[in-house]
Design an enzyme around this catalytic site. Structure first.
Site, mmCIF file in Angstrom:
data_model
loop_
_atom_site.group_PDB
_atom_site.id
_atom_site.type_symbol
_atom_site.label_atom_id
_atom_site.label_comp_id
_atom_site.label_asym_id
_atom_site.label_seq_id
_atom_site.Cartn_x
_atom_site.Cartn_y
_atom_site.Cartn_z
ATOM 1 N N SER A 107 0.869 -1.168 0.000
ATOM 2 C CA SER A 107 0.000 0.000 0.000
ATOM 3 C C SER A 107 0.909 1.221 0.000
ATOM 4 C CB SER A 107 -0.839 -0.023 1.290
ATOM 5 O OG SER A 107 -1.411 1.237 1.545
ATOM 6 N N TYR B 190 -1.991 -1.553 10.433
ATOM 7 C CA TYR B 190 -1.980 -1.637 8.963
ATOM 8 C C TYR B 190 -0.662 -1.088 8.409
ATOM 9 C CZ TYR B 190 -3.989 -1.285 4.213
ATOM 10 O OH TYR B 190 -4.256 -1.417 2.866
#
Ligand code: NAD
Length: 257
Positions: free
Chosen positions: A139, A152
């Protein structure tokens, strides 16, 4: 037909980005395994793709299920050439309120899942001797931090490390490893966090999109599942160790290297 004769396993492929990658790979001639926690949705996705797809029930944090799932794919399709380790979740919370159980769950899905699926596929790839491509779904949060996303951001940074080790160890077997780093993509994962962020930050949902998610892009646009699938196809079809141990950001310029 850039993946003719190849076999791909895509985890988390019953929804969002993984689903689009599986469909794109199948269009390019690959046989695809739709590996997901949600067997019903995986079966629907496989059915829509047709005879070159199979659904595999797989909780990527469960060692036995991962081993059994990859064995099933090898037995049905003759081996694995491409792994896209994509299954993932999000959890929105400031660190001081973050339950330890949620921290562990998120890290397990992203990192244990990446490790277990990588290990199972590498064993099969090394034995078969035809090389392969391992692709991790990172990401922009593999490169940047944001508020409220400690586990995350930690997990997505961790995938870069795993990728580099796989690139080094896999090289003599012609196995490559790379990471895709998308910006925000409108999938169920993102749709769920817009109201959660709005509530936690005390702002409107529109402001979450405009002032947080897309604020630093060059054009205020979301990245699309098709954009990410295109990069996944590029990594999967690039057939030499010239391109390994890399991460590619696809984010409308949110993050620039
Ligand atoms: P999604 O929620 O649409 O799909 C995720 C899929 O993973 C679901 O089908 C779910 O059933 C599956 N899954 C969840 N836990 C699992 C487990 N333990 N075992 C197997 N499958 C499991 O989400 P998405 O947006 O398509 O995200 C896919 C990946 O892309 C994730 O790794 C996510 O972090 C990453 N990503 C997403 C975005 C975005 O903006 N959507 C941006 C960058 C990276």
């Amino acid at each position: 037909m850039r993946l003719q004769g190849k076999v791909a396993v895509v985890t988390g492929a019953a929804s969002g980005i993984g689903k689009e990658i599986a469909e794109r790979y199948a269009q390019e001639g690959a046989k695809v395994a739709i590996a997901d926690l949600d067997l019903n949705k995986a079966e629907m996705t496989a059915k829509a793709i047709g005879k070159n797809a199979m659904a595999v029930q797989m909780n990527v944090t469960d060692e036995a299920q991962v081993e059994a799932g990859i064995a099933k794919v090898v037995s049905a399709f003759g081996g694995v050439d491409i792994l896209v380790s994509n299954a993932g979740i999000q959890y929105i919370s400031p660190i001081e309120d973050l339950p330890f159980a949620e921290w562990k769950k998120l890290l397990a899905i992203h990192l244990d899942g990446a490790f277990l699926t990588t290990r199972a596929c590498l064993k099969s790839m090394y034995k078969r001797g035809k090389g392969g491509s391992i692709i991790y779904m990172g990401s922009v949060h593999s490169k940047e931090a944001s508020l409220l996303k400690a586990p995350y951001v930690t997990a997505k940074h961790g995938l870069l490390g795993l990728c580099k080790v796989v690139a080094k160890e896999g090289a003599k077997h012609n196995v490559r490893a790379n990471v895709i780093c998308p910006g925000f993509v409108r999938t169920p994962l993102v749709d769920k966090q817009i109201p959660e962020q709005a509530k936690t930050l005390g702002i409107s949902e529109d402001d979450v999109v405009k002032k947080i998610m897309l604020k630093d892009t060059v054009d205020g646009e979301f990245t699309t599942v098709a954009d990410v699938a295109e990069v996944a196809l590029f990594f999967a079809s690039f057939d030499s160790n010239a391109l390994t141990g890399q991460s590619l950001v696809v984010s409308h310029g949110w993050f620039m290297e």
